[in-house]
Motif scaffolding. Structure first.
Motif, PDB file in Angstrom:
ATOM      1  N   ALA A  52       0.571  -0.871  -0.138  1.00 18.34           N
ATOM      2  CA  ALA A  52      -0.521  -0.235  -0.093  1.00 18.34           C
ATOM      3  C   ALA A  52       0.707   1.507  -0.449  1.00 18.34           C
ATOM      4  O   ALA A  52       0.761   2.458  -0.735  1.00 18.34           O
ATOM      5  N   ILE A  53       1.899   1.488   0.543  1.00 19.52           N
ATOM      6  CA  ILE A  53       2.627   2.349   0.939  1.00 19.52           C
ATOM      7  C   ILE A  53       2.984   2.852  -0.499  1.00 19.52           C
ATOM      8  O   ILE A  53       3.645   3.941  -0.742  1.00 19.52           O
ATOM      9  N   GLU A  54       4.049   1.373  -1.464  1.00 21.10           N
ATOM     10  CA  GLU A  54       4.602   1.737  -2.282  1.00 21.10           C
ATOM     11  C   GLU A  54       3.192   2.230  -3.609  1.00 21.10           C
ATOM     12  O   GLU A  54       3.852   3.048  -5.017  1.00 21.10           O
ATOM     13  N   TYR A  55       2.646   1.909  -3.249  1.00 23.30           N
ATOM     14  CA  TYR A  55       1.534   1.335  -4.349  1.00 23.30           C
ATOM     15  C   TYR A  55       1.425   3.308  -4.169  1.00 23.30           C
ATOM     16  O   TYR A  55       0.774   3.845  -5.269  1.00 23.30           O
ATOM     17  N   ALA A  56       1.132   3.890  -2.906  1.00 16.82           N
ATOM     18  CA  ALA A  56       0.802   5.184  -2.820  1.00 16.82           C
ATOM     19  C   ALA A  56       1.652   6.122  -3.006  1.00 16.82           C
ATOM     20  O   ALA A  56       1.007   7.410  -4.488  1.00 16.82           O
ATOM     21  N   VAL A  57       2.918   6.003  -3.326  1.00 17.68           N
ATOM     22  CA  VAL A  57       3.665   6.678  -4.422  1.00 17.68           C
ATOM     23  C   VAL A  57       4.053   6.781  -5.433  1.00 17.68           C
ATOM     24  O   VAL A  57       3.852   8.247  -6.040  1.00 17.68           O
TER      25      VAL A  57
END
Length: 465
Positions: A52-57
């Motif tokens: 989720a963190i990588e996707y948001a970035v």
């Protein structure tokens, strides 16, 4: 180091390393699937957080930079890449993962920076991220920003430089003006598209349509399955009807979908726009006996062709190894498929194709909601390279056509130069008669139901005289 690590640090550390790799590559972001469990001991929950963190970035890279920029003492490009990665990861959690405590996001980014770089750099990350967290004045729910809502105009007004549109139709109101004064820059940063792409779209489609497309690309694109039958009990609880008849929006887990695809052989994951490319062939004057799918990818349209023309021999290939392997696996279900390497296919099928499908590589500008990494790499030079690649694929492929064969040219782009111009060139260069062509603009906006979502794309049918 013996310092106690923050809660959730292992998941965030893995995400930060991936984001650092992306920062080193930007704007050519890595499109390989990110599986944080490979080589780690993360449980499912922590792996989901890392993704989720990588996707948001990736989805909001330029938005994040814009929201971080007011709190920096130096220009963004002057920051060391690990510092950029830490700020991007921390800000992504603060702004876009509303269930993540801001303190946890800040602490993990600071700790990672100290370990990855040096303690002093951690102090900078700490100070900036705390200011980012403090700059969020209000989270405005989608119910207030939807059409007819009290704050709908706020989200679509590009002159409001402190409003961050969200994928669910809601918005963040910041305490400061983060986005550029220039209209194109504001849309670019608010929706995280390359400014050159926004300027290009304004020239091609006008300002209002450009803003609509850019906001569309913020949507979390749904998984759409077809054929959908509401009376099928296997689909009833996990699928809702799409606006296009015969399509449904999948609401279950990926594991459940994988099982269902095995249980129902004819079922496939496919957007209505992609499916419409092959559906137009139902009006062919005669059923093709030999079909060639030259850029088959993982075989979604190949499968559709095999179902539509069960008596035809379908040659399929793809130059990329993993996609070719997927085609080989599919062959077991469809006895009328022949999966061959490109060179062998050209020898075996030369002059035999009653139908030639050319679903060629493109800029992906019609599917940027699904391919957010492609938003950042648009330049005129890259477009020229894409066009040259399309021509390099198409021109030799015409030799595969039978005497009265037809070409179905398709892209997932909305760019005239990749679409209508290429179809016209094929027609003129190879004496093909245009039968029809169609551009589909993407639909479905933040806050609208997934049933309204559609990818953008183009297809053209050409035939030998």
């Amino acid at each position: 180091m013996n310092r106690e690590v923050p809660v959730g640090y292992p998941a965030r550390e893995i995400a930060l390393e991936r984001i650092l790799a992306q920062a080193m590559r930007f704007p050519d972001l890595d499109i390989a699937p990110f599986d944080p469990r490979i080589g780690t001991q993360l449980d499912a929950r922590d792996a989901a957080l890392a993704r989720a963190i990588e996707y948001a970035v990736v989805r909001r890279y330029l938005t994040l930079i814009a929201c971080i920029r007011p709190h920096l003492a130096k220009n963004w490009p002057m920051l060391e890449k690990p510092v950029q990665a830490a700020l991007l990861a921390g800000a992504a959690q603060i702004l876009f993962l509303d269930r993540v405590p801001a303190a946890a996001a800040v602490d993990a980014s600071v700790e990672w920076t100290k370990r990855r770089l040096r303690p002093g750099a951690g102090g900078l990350v700490n100070a900036v991220l705390r200011k980012v967290a403090g700059s969020v004045a209000e989270r405005i729910p989608a119910s207030e920003t939807c059409v007819g809502g009290a704050m709908h105009e706020m989200v679509t007004d590009h002159t409001l430089r402190n409003i961050v549109p969200l994928s669910d139709g809601g918005a963040l109101r910041l305490t400061l003006d983060a986005f550029g004064e220039d209209s194109a820059a504001a849309i670019s940063e608010k929706t995280s598209h390359a400014r050159e792409l926004i300027l290009h779209w304004i020239g091609a489609f006008g300002f209002k349509e450009t803003q609509r497309i850019a906001l569309h690309d913020l949507v979390d694109a749904p998984l759409i399955i077809t054929p959908y039958d509401a009376a099928d009990p296997r689909l009833a609880e996990r699928v809702t009807a799409h606006n296009d008849a015969g399509f449904g929006v999948w609401n279950g887990s990926h594991a459940e979908l994988t099982t269902l695809l095995d249980e129902i052989p004819g079922l496939r994951v496919q957007d209505p726009t992609a499916a419409s490319t092959v559906q137009i062939l139902s009006g062919l004057p005669r059923e093709p006996k030999v079909i060639v799918d030259l850029c088959a990818g993982r075989g979604t349209k190949t499968r559709q062709l095999a179902q539509m023309f069960p008596n035809a021999t379908i040659f399929a290939t793809d130059p990329e190894e993993s996609r070719f392997a997927a085609l080989v696996r599919m062959r077991d279900r469809y006895p009328n498929m022949r999966v061959l390497g490109p060179e062998l296919l050209f020898r075996e099928a030369a002059g035999k194709a009653d139908l030639l499908l050319l679903d060629v590589p493109c800029s992906n500008s019609g599917v940027l909601a699904r391919r957010p990494e492609a938003r950042y790499r648009f330049t005129k030079g890259r477009t020229k390279s894409v066009i040259e690649l399309q021509q390099k694929i198409c021109d030799p492929a015409i030799g595969l056509l039978a005497a009265k064969g037809a070409v179905l040219y398709a892209t997932c782009s909305i760019e005239h130069a990749e679409n209508e111009a290429q179809a016209r060139r094929l027609s003129n260069r190879h004496e093909l008669s245009p039968i029809l062509d169609r551009t589909v603009m993407p639909t479905g906006m933040p806050g609208e139901p997934p049933s309204s979502y559609r990818d953008g794309g183009f297809h053209a049918l050409l035939a030998k005289a």
